[in-house]
Write an enzyme that holds these catalytic residues in place. Structure first.
Site, mmCIF file in Angstrom:
data_model
loop_
_atom_site.group_PDB
_atom_site.id
_atom_site.type_symbol
_atom_site.label_atom_id
_atom_site.label_comp_id
_atom_site.label_asym_id
_atom_site.label_seq_id
_atom_site.Cartn_x
_atom_site.Cartn_y
_atom_site.Cartn_z
ATOM 1 N N ARG A 164 -37.280 -20.051 46.607
ATOM 2 C CA ARG A 164 -36.359 -20.164 47.670
ATOM 3 C C ARG A 164 -36.423 -19.170 48.835
ATOM 4 N NH1 ARG A 164 -36.469 -24.470 45.344
ATOM 5 N NH2 ARG A 164 -34.833 -25.839 45.416
ATOM 6 N N SER A 238 -28.188 -28.014 47.140
ATOM 7 C CA SER A 238 -27.893 -26.889 46.070
ATOM 8 C C SER A 238 -27.096 -25.937 47.014
ATOM 9 C CB SER A 238 -28.954 -26.317 45.591
ATOM 10 O OG SER A 238 -29.563 -27.236 44.728
ATOM 11 N N GLU A 334 -27.686 -20.276 48.517
ATOM 12 C CA GLU A 334 -28.984 -20.701 48.904
ATOM 13 C C GLU A 334 -28.929 -21.109 50.433
ATOM 14 O OE1 GLU A 334 -31.046 -24.360 49.404
ATOM 15 O OE2 GLU A 334 -31.611 -24.313 47.247
#
Ligand code: EPU
Length: 338
Positions: A164, A238, A334
């Site tokens: 990520r 998320s 995130e």
């Protein structure tokens, strides 16, 4: 092109937060972008680049210029009997690119079906799902440096991809605007069903040798069941990353919580399910006013009504505190917070 003034961003972020940008410009061509960046009066303005707005939480009005990248186009650049190189404009909707490839049986991004957002945003956080990530197929990307308007090409190594993350989220954060991305896809695709949820779904449906179309359909169905649709309930997927622990920390956690959900990660490290940590704190489906975690997936924070960005942020801070108090683990966002 003259930027618009006091432009509402409500329909341009999937949390549906009602904030304004002092200035707003949408660009459809790289040349238009270079021209905009060279404008002397705009040079002084703070800038933020928006793709699909699916990974951002605006907590206040933006006192600068928001540049929305809408550069279109999907082109086959090169092909042989085994593979194909495709270039997509940064403004292409990610899932449209996936569908284009699935229909043509070009394999490599089918597990990334239905991820919200645009092609240009995808490399920044190296999007990933159900066993695939963008870094598996990206060859290179083109971009423009915000400061100088200079065009740049990045090969895959230069993108410094990790879980990520990428160079565009670290050293080059807010310094480069991605304008197009090239992918190498397979014409004789091997499907990837290493991800447990996906494997179980296909086995339930008695699909033993799935095509990439089967994978794409399966992922779409799994996502629709588990993740709230941002067009109906405001969310950005998320909210936190899955924390990555070293072996020592993991062993300690596992001895206290033997049922912890974990996955092997880079170089002997272990990735823990953040959704599980949150659920264990009793925060799955927890709601304060119009903000809450999804009852189907604890990692997804939802705006159930007209929550402000500040209210959503406050909820996530409390959630972080709960997880830190119970497990001694600091969750990392995130989603980008502005
Ligand atoms: N789990 C729980 N409780 C929950 C949610 C999940 O116990 O409330 C458990 C699940 O039962 C499962 C494990 O956690 O055993 C993993 O869950 P899931 O397959 O949903 O994946 P995830 O790790 O929570 C990641 C990505 C998602 C991606 C899925 C599928 C991150 C931060 N998120 O979630 O990406 O769709 O894997 O591959 O890595 C996104 O980035 O916005 C996103 C949605």
């Amino acid at each position: 092109m003259l930027p618009l003034k006091d432009h509402s961003l409500k329909n341009l972020n999937t949390f549906g937060v009602d904030v304004k940008a002092k200035l707003f410009a949408e660009v459809f061509y790289e040349e238009e972008l270079i021209q905009l960046l060279s404008d002397e009066t705009l040079k002084r303005e703070k800038k933020f680049v928006l793709g699909g707005g699916s990974n951002i939480l605006f907590t206040k009005d933006f006192e600068g210029i928001i540049i929305k990248i809408s550069i279109p186009g999907i082109v086959v650049i090169d092909e042989n009997s085994d593979s194909v190189i495709i270039e997509a404009g940064a403004g292409v909707i990610w899932d449209d690119l996936v569908n284009f490839c699935v229909v043509k049986n070009f394999g490599g991004i089918e597990n990334l079906t239905l991820i919200p957002g645009t092609v240009g945003a995808a490399p920044i956080q190296n999007i990933g799902a159900y066993g695939q990530e963008l870094a598996d197929t990206l060859v290179s990307l083109n971009g423009v440096l915000i400061e100088t308007g200079e065009q740049k090409i990045f090969n895959k190594a230069e993108c410094k991809f990790s879980y990520r993350s990428s160079v565009f989220k670290e050293e080059l954060k807010n310094k480069l605007i991605i304008t197009s991305v090239r992918f190498k896809l397979s014409k004789n695709p091997k499907t990837d069903i290493s991800y447990k949820t996906l494997r179980e779904y296909l086995s339930d449906k008695k699909i033993s040798s799935p095509t990439i179309k089967d994978i794409s359909n399966a992922v779409a169905e799994i996502r629709r069941k588990r993740l709230p649709d941002p067009t109906k309930i405001g969310n950005a997927g998320s909210f936190f990353k899955n924390p990555v622990l070293n072996e020592e920390m993991f062993i300690k956690l596992k001895s206290e919580y033997p049922e912890v959900i974990s996955f092997p990660s880079e170089a002997g490290k272990i990735k823990i399910s953040a959704g599980w940590l949150i659920e264990e704190c009793g925060w799955k489906g927890k709601r304060f006013g119009e903000v809450g975690t999804s009852p189907d997936h604890a990692l997804v924070v939802c705006n159930y009504g007209k929550a402000s960005g500040a209210e959503i942020l406050e909820f996530t801070m409390r959630l972080k505190e709960e997880v830190a108090n119970k497990f001694g683990i600091k969750l990392e966002e995130e989603v980008n917070i502005l």
